[in-house]
Motif scaffolding. Sequence first.
Motif, mmCIF file in Angstrom:
data_model
loop_
_atom_site.group_PDB
_atom_site.id
_atom_site.type_symbol
_atom_site.label_atom_id
_atom_site.label_comp_id
_atom_site.label_asym_id
_atom_site.label_seq_id
_atom_site.Cartn_x
_atom_site.Cartn_y
_atom_site.Cartn_z
ATOM 1 N N LEU A 182 10.878 50.604 61.294
ATOM 2 C CA LEU A 182 9.539 51.014 60.896
ATOM 3 C C LEU A 182 8.680 49.808 60.515
ATOM 4 N N LEU A 183 9.254 48.864 59.770
ATOM 5 C CA LEU A 183 8.474 47.693 59.368
ATOM 6 C C LEU A 183 8.109 46.830 60.574
ATOM 7 N N HIS A 184 9.038 46.718 61.517
ATOM 8 C CA HIS A 184 8.721 45.960 62.729
ATOM 9 C C HIS A 184 7.596 46.647 63.502
ATOM 10 N N ASP A 185 7.706 47.957 63.678
ATOM 11 C CA ASP A 185 6.683 48.690 64.426
ATOM 12 C C ASP A 185 5.338 48.631 63.715
ATOM 13 N N TRP A 186 5.346 48.722 62.389
ATOM 14 C CA TRP A 186 4.091 48.638 61.637
ATOM 15 C C TRP A 186 3.447 47.266 61.826
ATOM 16 N N ALA A 187 4.259 46.216 61.743
ATOM 17 C CA ALA A 187 3.721 44.866 61.894
ATOM 18 C C ALA A 187 3.158 44.633 63.290
ATOM 19 N N GLU A 188 3.721 45.319 64.291
ATOM 20 C CA GLU A 188 3.239 45.181 65.663
ATOM 21 C C GLU A 188 2.023 46.063 65.948
ATOM 22 N N GLY A 189 1.601 46.837 64.949
ATOM 23 C CA GLY A 189 0.432 47.679 65.123
ATOM 24 C C GLY A 189 0.713 49.026 65.767
ATOM 25 N N VAL A 191 2.187 51.570 64.234
ATOM 26 C CA VAL A 191 2.158 52.623 63.220
ATOM 27 C C VAL A 191 0.815 52.548 62.507
ATOM 28 N N ASP A 192 0.032 53.608 62.609
ATOM 29 C CA ASP A 192 -1.310 53.641 62.033
ATOM 30 C C ASP A 192 -1.211 54.081 60.577
#
Length: 218
Positions: A182-189, A191-192
């Motif tokens: 989740l943190l990786h996906d959030w950092a990659e934009g 996860v809104d």
Amino acid sequence: MTGRLRQPTGRYAGRSAEDRQAERRGRFLTAALQLFGDAPGYRSTTVAALCEAAGLSSRQFYEEFRTLEDVLADLHLQVNDWAEQAALAALAEAGGLPVADRAAAVFGAYAAHVTADRRRLRITFVEIIGVSPRLEQQRLARRSRWVDLLCAEAASAVARGEAVPRDYRVAAAAFIGGVNGLLHDWAEGWVDATLDQVVAELVRILLGILDAPPAPTG
């Protein structure tokens, strides 16, 4: 190159060989954080490029490391140590709080740390993947440390009557994998959400695993 070159001994300009060695290693790791964690990435970095970025010679490189993989291994451990220290410091400060508040403090500190520098995030979640069996073992060993920490906190919550007694190791492994993804996906934009929203969701998931009451509101 089958091994590192012999280290110099003695003092120079009032500094010990150990101090000079630590400085060189630090400069190589700082350069590696930039090159591996940003551009061109670990797989496209050469020893020559790393030496140039560090302002050191190839001879000095081979006095400290055998291969670039050794540099990545040390950098991965360093980045994980920084994140672990941030989480443990937050845990120490929140030690007397209810489980929901402890979880929010720890994951807030961890998430803030690993997302503060995208290079550290990339080293932890991207560049280390698939390099070699040795680094895969190291990656899983470091993940196991996080699982152990989570299980220890679950045991503490059980002892306080804040969680249901059971074996939490499988659930902890699944949760840590979810945190990382989740943190990786959030950092990659992908996860809104704000980082605070991401942390709050992680805390809700953890409390659900523990079957613990939610944090009070208002």
